[in-house]
Design a protein around this motif. Structure first.
Motif, PDB file in Angstrom:
ATOM      1  N   GLU A  25       0.818  -1.212   0.000  1.00 56.58           N
ATOM      2  CA  GLU A  25       0.000   0.000   0.000  1.00 56.58           C
ATOM      3  C   GLU A  25       0.856   1.268   0.000  1.00 56.58           C
ATOM      4  O   GLU A  25       0.514   2.244  -0.664  1.00 56.58           O
ATOM      5  N   VAL A  29      -0.520   2.645  -3.469  1.00 62.35           N
ATOM      6  CA  VAL A  29      -1.817   3.284  -3.258  1.00 62.35           C
ATOM      7  C   VAL A  29      -1.650   4.670  -2.646  1.00 62.35           C
ATOM      8  O   VAL A  29      -0.908   4.849  -1.680  1.00 62.35           O
ATOM      9  N   LYS A  30      -2.367   5.649  -3.208  1.00 65.98           N
ATOM     10  CA  LYS A  30      -2.332   7.023  -2.679  1.00 65.98           C
ATOM     11  C   LYS A  30      -3.126   7.152  -1.385  1.00 65.98           C
ATOM     12  O   LYS A  30      -2.776   7.947  -0.523  1.00 65.98           O
ATOM     13  N   ASN A  31      -4.216   6.425  -1.269  1.00 66.17           N
ATOM     14  CA  ASN A  31      -5.137   6.582  -0.135  1.00 66.17           C
ATOM     15  C   ASN A  31      -5.336   5.275   0.649  1.00 66.17           C
ATOM     16  O   ASN A  31      -6.460   4.821   0.803  1.00 66.17           O
ATOM     17  N   GLU A 100      -7.149   4.736  -5.040  1.00 68.20           N
ATOM     18  CA  GLU A 100      -6.438   5.677  -5.906  1.00 68.20           C
ATOM     19  C   GLU A 100      -5.001   5.172  -6.034  1.00 68.20           C
ATOM     20  O   GLU A 100      -4.245   5.207  -5.070  1.00 68.20           O
ATOM     21  N   TRP A 101      -4.667   4.687  -7.209  1.00 67.46           N
ATOM     22  CA  TRP A 101      -3.332   4.133  -7.444  1.00 67.46           C
ATOM     23  C   TRP A 101      -2.319   5.257  -7.618  1.00 67.46           C
ATOM     24  O   TRP A 101      -2.629   6.298  -8.182  1.00 67.46           O
ATOM     25  N   ASN A 102      -1.097   5.048  -7.146  1.00 65.79           N
ATOM     26  CA  ASN A 102      -0.028   6.022  -7.349  1.00 65.79           C
ATOM     27  C   ASN A 102       0.263   6.149  -8.833  1.00 65.79           C
ATOM     28  O   ASN A 102       0.189   5.166  -9.582  1.00 65.79           O
ATOM     29  N   GLU A 103       0.635   7.347  -9.240  1.00 66.70           N
ATOM     30  CA  GLU A 103       0.832   7.629 -10.661  1.00 66.70           C
ATOM     31  C   GLU A 103       1.974   6.848 -11.290  1.00 66.70           C
ATOM     32  O   GLU A 103       1.961   6.582 -12.485  1.00 66.70           O
ATOM     33  N   HIS A 104       2.954   6.458 -10.518  1.00 69.77           N
ATOM     34  CA  HIS A 104       4.108   5.730 -11.068  1.00 69.77           C
ATOM     35  C   HIS A 104       3.946   4.219 -10.971  1.00 69.77           C
ATOM     36  O   HIS A 104       4.881   3.480 -11.276  1.00 69.77           O
TER      37      HIS A 104
END
Length: 130
Positions: A25, A29-31, A100-104
């Motif tokens: 996570e 994951v962002k959140n 919300e998946w991380n952009e990278h």
């Protein structure tokens, strides 16, 4: 050496599945605090760890099968990295739409896929020489 690494990873995964989820996570994951992991997911990770450990200890058909699957999975991750999000979301989380998946993540999944393919190919070459 790869077998020893996989064995150690299997033991770690078996003994600390919740920590594995936390690391996942933190990277993917962002959140993470806004999402609930399925209650049975820790058990699934633990079973995966047991399979990894047994495969690494035996170095027979189970290990060869696992490495072949790893290579196939790696190729899929490399060529279709967004598929990982579509599979991991429902597999890991109770409400995958809220993740919300991380952009990278896509780049990271591609790199992991390439490493999996490379490891499978190196192992295949080792087995063919034996």
């Amino acid at each position: 050496m790869l077998r020893q690494f996989l064995g150690a990873l299997g033991i770690l995964t078996t003994l600390a599945p919740d920590r594995i989820v936390e690391v996942f996570e933190a990277i993917a994951v962002k959140n993470p605090d806004e999402n609930t992991v399925h209650s049975w997911f820790g058990l699934l990770i633990r079973v995966e760890g047991i399979v990894l450990t047994l495969a690494a200890l035996r170095n027979g058909r189970l290990y060869a099968w696992l490495m072949n699957i790893t290579g196939i999975f790696g190729a899929v991750l490399f060529f279709i990295p967004r598929l990982y999000e579509r599979i991991a979301g429902p597999l890991v989380y109770e409400n995958p739409e809220s993740v919300e998946w991380n952009e990278h993540l896509t780049d990271g999944v591609r790199v992991i896929g390439a490493v999996y393919v490379l490891l499978a190919l190196l192992d295949r070459r080792r087995r063919n020489r034996a």
